[in-house]
Write an enzyme that holds these catalytic residues in place. Structure first.
Site, PDB file in Angstrom:
ATOM      1  N   GLY A   1       0.515  -1.632   0.020  1.00  0.00           N
ATOM      2  CA  GLY A   1      -0.318   0.252   0.090  1.00  0.00           C
ATOM      3  C   GLY A   1       1.023   0.780   0.095  1.00  0.00           C
ATOM      4  O   GLY A   1       1.859   1.615  -0.091  1.00  0.00           O
TER       5      GLY A   1
ATOM      6  N   ARG B   1      -2.412   0.891   9.139  1.00  0.00           N
ATOM      7  CA  ARG B   1      -2.354   1.453  10.344  1.00  0.00           C
ATOM      8  C   ARG B   1      -3.785   1.156  11.185  1.00  0.00           C
ATOM      9  O   ARG B   1      -4.779   1.376  10.577  1.00  0.00           O
ATOM     10  CB  ARG B   1      -1.952   3.332  10.490  1.00  0.00           C
ATOM     11  CG  ARG B   1      -1.192   2.794   9.862  1.00  0.00           C
ATOM     12  CD  ARG B   1      -0.478   5.300  10.101  1.00  0.00           C
ATOM     13  NE  ARG B   1      -0.594   5.676  11.314  1.00  0.00           N
ATOM     14  CZ  ARG B   1       0.698   5.347  12.293  1.00  0.00           C
ATOM     15  NH1 ARG B   1       1.168   4.946  11.686  1.00  0.00           N
ATOM     16  NH2 ARG B   1       0.306   6.238  13.233  1.00  0.00           N
TER      17      ARG B   1
ATOM     18  N   HIS C   1       1.105  26.218 -20.499  1.00  0.00           N
ATOM     19  CA  HIS C   1       2.187  25.589 -21.600  1.00  0.00           C
ATOM     20  C   HIS C   1       3.451  26.229 -21.599  1.00  0.00           C
ATOM     21  O   HIS C   1       3.385  27.417 -21.405  1.00  0.00           O
ATOM     22  CB  HIS C   1       1.633  25.817 -22.866  1.00  0.00           C
ATOM     23  CG  HIS C   1       2.790  24.671 -23.646  1.00  0.00           C
ATOM     24  ND1 HIS C   1       3.273  23.459 -23.628  1.00  0.00           N
ATOM     25  CD2 HIS C   1       3.516  24.964 -24.661  1.00  0.00           C
ATOM     26  CE1 HIS C   1       3.820  23.216 -24.449  1.00  0.00           C
ATOM     27  NE2 HIS C   1       3.906  24.096 -25.130  1.00  0.00           N
TER      28      HIS C   1
END
Length: 474
Positions: free
Chosen positions: A193, A279, A451
């Site tokens: 994870g 957790r 941009h």
């Protein structure tokens, strides 16, 4: 606003037993201090109870130090690969003492700033371990304080598996991993994870051999499946071994470190084992059951307004079922303070909270995955589009690969945004506006993105879904 008379001093409330407050907050992490500061702004007399350091796990043992390590890892990789950019540089190795000094310096400066904010907000800081001894009474090291309202914000701690003991030397949690004084030669990371892939990314950049063991079929399993595939492919190129669908069965200490056994009979030897299996909430010892506060598997049960089963007692952050994110706790804290003050804030929707995993490549998302959208609406009602970062100028400059993926309801709003690539965590704030405002693709397509930036990838993806694709690579 609440009229309470003069505020109490912000220093320790030792000797102030019996003091009455409008709000007592148990826990000084992201959720706790946010609740305390906002409540003070709204005129309440506030006490903040913390047994360690204000800032909690996120500042001292989680978000901030791990991201400092990840930045150091990025610099190491940049030095190694500088020749690709025509820059002559050499990579001589990792000075762990220097890295830790840098990491600790970041934490220290933020901590000092937070301590100053406690004083500036005139919040009474009560140092010690607090527990409920009644619906409106908190006891801290024998002293009792009365509060019209109480917020439970005690956070979470690293979990382990049954029978797997974390000794802090060969078998580590993230807490011990952050304090390592060396780069291990080899590591097994148990859990793919967020925490697992971030540490795997750091250690690989620092030169360790890394193997990830994940019981579920893919890495970062809470993310969209397409994002998992990019992470797994990039990790393979980086030399990180990922064993997915592999279940842990045991670990033996050896002279050189550990030998990790899997249920399929395979073993993996390494210098250390990092346990990153999630957790759990810190709610034991708080006196919740005696006070009548309902708890489900350790988590405090709340309604959508974060009210517990006891009037006047609220819970925020990791002690509440849902995403375990510092910014979720922070938002919870502000919400509760404003709710107590009668401002009637809008409840927080977990799906609308942005999520970022800071491995290389980064993963950022908000809203529903494609699978979640299909489950909710049906396959024929969901449309997706992936814009490959190969067509994005800034991504080419950064030499990163990945995509911007949109999930939408057909002829309807965008339901999810999923990003993979270097620095895409910086784009997710715009994505959360798109999701939370239920924007239609043509509405986002009309926005002008500067941009060259990676934000153009979001614009291009929405242009494509609006039926007018321009820079689209298959």
């Amino acid at each position: 606003m609440v009229d309470n008379g003069p505020s109490s001093p912000s220093d320790s409330a030792a000797g102030d037993s019996g003091a009455r407050f409008d709000l007592i907050v148990l826990g000084g992490g992201s959720g706790g201090y946010a609740a305390a500061f906002r409540a003070s702004e709204l005129g309440m007399r506030v006490a903040l109870v913390e047994k360690d350091k204000v800032g909690g796990t996120c500042l001292h043992y989680g978000c901030i130090p791990t991201k400092a390590l990840l930045h150091a890892a990025e610099v190491a990789d940049s030095a190694r690969d500088s020749a690709q950019l025509g820059v002559k540089a050499t990579f001589e190795g990792i000075d762990v003492d220097g890295v830790n000094k840098y990491k600790d310096g970041v934490v220290s400066r933020l901590y000092k700033g937070l301590q100053g904010l406690v004083k500036a907000n005139e919040v009474t800081l009560i140092e010690g371990e607090g527990r409920l001894v009644g619906p409106n009474t908190v006891e801290v090291d024998g002293a009792r304080y009365e509060g019209r309202n109480v917020v439970l914000a005690t956070g979470s701690r690293s979990s382990s598996l049954p029978g797997l003991d974390i000794d802090g030397e060969k078998v580590l949690s993230s807490y011990e991993a952050l304090a390592l004084d060396r780069v291990p030669s080899s590591v097994v990371v148990l859990g793919g994870g967020v925490i697992g892939v971030e540490f795997a990314s750091v250690w690989r950049s620092f030169g360790a051999d890394v193997t990830i063991v994940e019981a579920l079929p893919r890495l970062v399993p809470a993310e969209d499946e397409a994002a998992s595939k990019v992470v797994e492919r990039t990790f393979r190129k980086r030399g990180i071994t990922a064993k997915t669908g592999a279940r842990f069965s045991g670990v033996q200490h050896t002279d050189d470190g550990v030998s990790v056994s899997l249920e399929n009979g395979e073993t993996v030897d390494a210098e250390i084992l990092l346990v990153a299996v999630g957790r759990g909430p810190v709610t034991d010892g708080l006196g919740l059951e005696d006070a009548g506060v309902a708890v489900d598997r350790g988590f405090v049960t709340t309604d959508e307004r974060l009210r517990t089963s006891v009037p006047g007692v609220y819970a925020v952050g990791d002690v509440v079922h849902g995403l375990q994110l510092a910014h979720r706790g922070f938002a919870h804290g502000i919400f509760v303070a404003e709710d107590i003050a009668g401002l009637n804030p809008v409840p927080i929707d977990d799906a609308g909270i942005p999520r970022v995993t800071y491995c290389d490549p980064e993963v950022a998302s908000v809203g529903l995955t494609e699978a979640q959208a299909v489950e909710r609406l049906g396959d024929d009602k969901v449309e997706t589009f992936e814009y490959n970062l190969a067509g994005n100028g800034k991504s080419q400059i950064l030499k990163t690969q990945g995509f911007a993926k949109l999930v939408r309801e057909k002829d309807g709003p965008v339901l999810g945004v999923h990003l993979v690539g270097a620095r895409v965590g910086e784009l997710i704030s715009e994505a959360q506006l798109i999701y939370n405002w239920e924007a239609l693709p043509h509405e986002v397509a009309s926005l002008i993105h500067p941009h060259p930036t990676q934000s153009e990838a979001l614009g291009e993806a929405h242009l494509a879904l609006a039926g007018k694709p321009l820079h689209v690579h298959g």
